[in-house]
Motif scaffolding. Structure first.
Motif, PDB file in Angstrom:
ATOM      1  N   TRP A   1      10.045  13.130  -5.746  1.00  0.00           N
ATOM      2  CA  TRP A   1      11.175  12.760  -4.487  1.00  0.00           C
ATOM      3  C   TRP A   1      10.891  13.759  -3.419  1.00  0.00           C
ATOM      4  O   TRP A   1      10.942  13.589  -2.298  1.00  0.00           O
ATOM      5  N   ARG A   2      10.572  15.103  -3.675  1.00  0.00           N
ATOM      6  CA  ARG A   2      10.333  16.022  -2.594  1.00  0.00           C
ATOM      7  C   ARG A   2       8.922  15.808  -1.868  1.00  0.00           C
ATOM      8  O   ARG A   2       9.152  15.914  -0.566  1.00  0.00           O
ATOM      9  N   THR A   3       8.018  15.246  -2.536  1.00  0.00           N
ATOM     10  CA  THR A   3       6.863  14.787  -1.970  1.00  0.00           C
ATOM     11  C   THR A   3       7.140  13.692  -1.003  1.00  0.00           C
ATOM     12  O   THR A   3       6.672  13.551   0.009  1.00  0.00           O
ATOM     13  N   VAL A   4       7.763  12.694  -1.473  1.00  0.00           N
ATOM     14  CA  VAL A   4       8.207  11.361  -0.605  1.00  0.00           C
ATOM     15  C   VAL A   4       9.310  11.736   0.634  1.00  0.00           C
ATOM     16  O   VAL A   4       8.935  11.613   1.685  1.00  0.00           O
ATOM     17  N   LEU A   5      10.034  12.896   0.417  1.00  0.00           N
ATOM     18  CA  LEU A   5      10.855  13.374   1.372  1.00  0.00           C
ATOM     19  C   LEU A   5      10.011  14.001   2.423  1.00  0.00           C
ATOM     20  O   LEU A   5      10.360  13.696   3.745  1.00  0.00           O
TER      21      LEU A   5
ATOM     22  N   ILE B   1       0.745   9.162  -6.567  1.00  0.00           N
ATOM     23  CA  ILE B   1       1.459  10.596  -6.786  1.00  0.00           C
ATOM     24  C   ILE B   1       2.079  11.061  -8.124  1.00  0.00           C
ATOM     25  O   ILE B   1       2.015  11.817  -8.604  1.00  0.00           O
ATOM     26  N   VAL B   2       2.761   9.741  -8.514  1.00  0.00           N
ATOM     27  CA  VAL B   2       3.453   9.988  -9.959  1.00  0.00           C
ATOM     28  C   VAL B   2       2.378  10.146 -10.951  1.00  0.00           C
ATOM     29  O   VAL B   2       2.740  10.906 -11.823  1.00  0.00           O
ATOM     30  N   LEU B   3       1.274   9.298 -10.757  1.00  0.00           N
ATOM     31  CA  LEU B   3       0.215   9.668 -11.932  1.00  0.00           C
ATOM     32  C   LEU B   3      -0.421  10.901 -11.773  1.00  0.00           C
ATOM     33  O   LEU B   3      -0.653  11.598 -12.801  1.00  0.00           O
ATOM     34  N   HIS B   4      -0.523  11.423 -10.465  1.00  0.00           N
ATOM     35  CA  HIS B   4      -1.209  12.697 -10.022  1.00  0.00           C
ATOM     36  C   HIS B   4      -0.188  13.867 -11.017  1.00  0.00           C
ATOM     37  O   HIS B   4      -0.694  14.678 -11.598  1.00  0.00           O
ATOM     38  N   TYR B   5       1.049  13.777 -10.542  1.00  0.00           N
ATOM     39  CA  TYR B   5       1.961  14.688 -11.130  1.00  0.00           C
ATOM     40  C   TYR B   5       2.154  14.623 -12.661  1.00  0.00           C
ATOM     41  O   TYR B   5       2.275  15.969 -13.349  1.00  0.00           O
ATOM     42  N   ARG B   6       1.962  13.498 -13.250  1.00  0.00           N
ATOM     43  CA  ARG B   6       1.995  13.292 -14.584  1.00  0.00           C
ATOM     44  C   ARG B   6       0.736  13.925 -15.264  1.00  0.00           C
ATOM     45  O   ARG B   6       0.738  14.543 -16.402  1.00  0.00           O
TER      46      ARG B   6
ATOM     47  N   PHE C   1      -0.407  15.716  -2.697  1.00  0.00           N
ATOM     48  CA  PHE C   1      -0.603  14.534  -1.604  1.00  0.00           C
ATOM     49  C   PHE C   1       0.637  14.142  -1.138  1.00  0.00           C
ATOM     50  O   PHE C   1       1.863  14.248  -2.037  1.00  0.00           O
ATOM     51  N   TRP C   2       0.792  13.620   0.160  1.00  0.00           N
ATOM     52  CA  TRP C   2       1.984  13.022   0.560  1.00  0.00           C
ATOM     53  C   TRP C   2       1.940  11.598   1.328  1.00  0.00           C
ATOM     54  O   TRP C   2       0.976  11.318   1.921  1.00  0.00           O
TER      55      TRP C   2
ATOM     56  N   PHE D   1       0.754  -1.086   0.010  1.00  0.00           N
ATOM     57  CA  PHE D   1       0.029   0.021  -0.014  1.00  0.00           C
ATOM     58  C   PHE D   1       1.139   1.369  -0.071  1.00  0.00           C
ATOM     59  O   PHE D   1       0.396   2.395  -0.466  1.00  0.00           O
ATOM     60  N   TYR D   2       2.203   1.225   0.401  1.00  0.00           N
ATOM     61  CA  TYR D   2       2.994   2.280   0.491  1.00  0.00           C
ATOM     62  C   TYR D   2       3.312   2.789  -1.128  1.00  0.00           C
ATOM     63  O   TYR D   2       3.461   3.879  -1.261  1.00  0.00           O
ATOM     64  N   TYR D   3       3.714   1.724  -1.602  1.00  0.00           N
ATOM     65  CA  TYR D   3       4.078   1.771  -3.130  1.00  0.00           C
ATOM     66  C   TYR D   3       2.934   2.293  -4.008  1.00  0.00           C
ATOM     67  O   TYR D   3       3.183   3.055  -5.044  1.00  0.00           O
ATOM     68  N   ILE D   4       1.745   1.807  -3.373  1.00  0.00           N
ATOM     69  CA  ILE D   4       0.189   2.346  -4.086  1.00  0.00           C
ATOM     70  C   ILE D   4       0.371   3.816  -4.034  1.00  0.00           C
ATOM     71  O   ILE D   4      -0.096   4.586  -4.806  1.00  0.00           O
ATOM     72  N   GLY D   5       0.433   4.156  -2.899  1.00  0.00           N
ATOM     73  CA  GLY D   5       0.482   5.808  -2.541  1.00  0.00           C
ATOM     74  C   GLY D   5       1.433   6.483  -3.529  1.00  0.00           C
ATOM     75  O   GLY D   5       1.024   7.509  -4.041  1.00  0.00           O
ATOM     76  N   ILE D   6       2.768   6.003  -3.615  1.00  0.00           N
ATOM     77  CA  ILE D   6       3.684   6.797  -4.558  1.00  0.00           C
ATOM     78  C   ILE D   6       3.266   6.629  -5.752  1.00  0.00           C
ATOM     79  O   ILE D   6       3.408   7.482  -6.624  1.00  0.00           O
ATOM     80  N   LEU D   7       2.697   5.422  -6.273  1.00  0.00           N
ATOM     81  CA  LEU D   7       2.438   5.348  -7.628  1.00  0.00           C
ATOM     82  C   LEU D   7       1.086   6.541  -8.058  1.00  0.00           C
ATOM     83  O   LEU D   7       1.293   6.915  -9.137  1.00  0.00           O
TER      84      LEU D   7
END
Length: 427
Positions: free
Chosen positions: A58-62, A31-36, A192-193, A23-29
């Motif tokens: 990377w800024r969002t993840v950080l 975010i990537v789709l959102h910024y795309r 989203f973070w 689920f952590y990687y689903i959240g990052i995915l």
């Protein structure tokens, strides 16, 4: 010292749990789709990008990690009661909800639904037989809703802090259709973070070392404790046509702080007085929706800000690392004069800039109406209009349709939500 060593040991184990949690990687995915999606929208409207997919991700993840660690330290003094099965159920609910509306990814909705379901089950006479038939109901009944409400409250207090510091930077300029049918400018603040939480939870056979401090919900920690990894997603989406991004960010942050404090007080009350549990669960959803509606109500009452005037052309945004960015031109300022000529239309701007192909002198009116004098040499390859993105006029080719989208509609195409300006076709 022994407690600190045990905390570090449990923290390393929890970090391992986090990285093994899909689920952590689903959240990052997401975010990537959102910024795309956001960058595609910017290219369509402005023929350039204002954000970088890699940098924003990377800024969002950080920031998610920094916020998650800060919230986890605070939660060490709360001592919530939550199990891994409850975390999985909350994520499943969140994924189902986000397919209906993107904003439903917020944990407040899943926790509110779980709390309401638990109360309803307590009212059903034959709930025990129903739990045997539907095993997932055991998780619903066993969930510690006050603990979950505290987590939601702390996450929104964290979200308010992130919005206050990062919200204005994450603003995206938009072309919108006004109430009277004219094309106006606006700013969409959204972010989203993915927040990794490491929660102090009771565990039989966990730590045998007692804690040197008292926790708010610490009645079950005497038998043992450990740290549980809880990947959470926080985020916000606000649209303003009347305020500068920094003012909207402060306004949104204040609403998030208010929500977090009210829910935190209600959650603590529900822990010590269970009958108020339903109130907390309902507030988790209703108050969250109420704040969104309140922001929309405030926007509807105010006059559109991002429109041109007789004093000049309104700056909607500035392309990063462009000449306009180097000159310090800000969103919300007016381009009053260029090379000594007063500017009222985009045609005036283009004509004035062609008067001197090697140099440009600008008179800009700031938010207070004060004149700023700027000048810069123009080089080959400089961005069109020095990198200034102007508020739209009625010749804009596209504008964004304002309607709620479910997840698949939001992500499936870069054209989703964009409408062609029919008025330009008839000219």
């Amino acid at each position: 010292m022994d407690v600190l060593i045990q905390l570090l040991d449990r923290l390393l184990q929890a970090v391992g749990q986090l990285f093994a949690n899909p689920f952590y990687y689903i959240g990052i995915l997401f975010i990537v789709l959102h910024y795309r999606k956001q960058i595609q929208m910017e290219r369509k409207l402005f023929h350039t990008r204002l954000h970088s997919l890699l940098n924003e991700t990377w800024r969002t993840v950080l920031w998610g990690w920094l916020g998650g660690i800060s919230a986890s330290v605070l939660m060490l003094f709360v001592g919530v009661n939550i199990e891994a099965n409850t975390v999985i159920l909350l994520w499943v609910l969140s994924i189902i909800l986000v397919m209906m509306r993107v904003r439903f990814l917020c944990l407040a909705y899943a926790v509110g639904i779980l709390g309401i379901a638990q109360v309803i089950l307590s009212w059903i006479p034959n709930a025990a037989s129903l739990q045997e038939a539907v095993p997932v109901l055991d998780i619903v009944v066993g969930a510690d809703i006050p603990s979950l409400l505290v987590i939601v409250a702390v996450l929104h207090l964290l979200e308010g802090t992130l919005v206050g510091f990062q919200g204005a930077r994450m603003a995206t300029p938009l072309f919108l259709e006004g109430r009277r049918g004219q094309i106006i400018g606006g700013q969409q603040l959204q972010g989203f973070w993915p927040v990794p939480l490491f929660l102090l939870v009771p565990m039989t056979g966990g730590s045998i070392q007692g804690l040197p401090w008292e926790t708010l919900f610490g009645s079950n920690l005497a038998t043992g404790w450990t740290l549980l990894a809880f990947p959470a997603m926080i985020g916000f989406t606000e649209l303003t046509i009347s305020k500068l991004p920094r003012k909207q960010a402060r306004f949104s942050a204040s609403l998030l702080y208010l929500y977090g404090v009210i829910l935190l007080v209600t959650a603590i009350a529900a822990h010590f007085w269970p009958p108020i549990l339903l109130v907390g669960a309902v507030l988790s959803i209703a108050l969250h929706e109420g704040l969104i509606r309140y922001n929309q109500w405030v926007e509807d009452k105010l006059v559109p800000f991002y429109v041109h005037s007789q004093q000049g052309l309104m700056v909607l945004s500035v392309v990063p690392n462009s000449p306009a960015h180097e000159l310090g031109i800000q969103t919300g300022e007016l381009i009053h004069k260029v090379n000594g000529h007063k500017i009222k239309t985009k045609t005036d701007l283009h004509v004035a800039m062609r008067l001197n192909s090697a140099f440009c002198r600008l008179e800009v009116l700031n938010e207070q109406g004060e004149v700023r004098f700027l000048q810069r040499a123009i080089y080959s390859g400089d961005h069109h209009q020095l990198g200034i993105i102007l508020a739209p006029d009625q010749d804009a080719l596209y504008f964004l349709e304002q309607r709620p989208l479910h997840l698949f509609s939001y992500l499936r195409s870069k054209l989703t939500g964009l409408l062609s300006n029919d008025s330009t076709k008839s000219m």
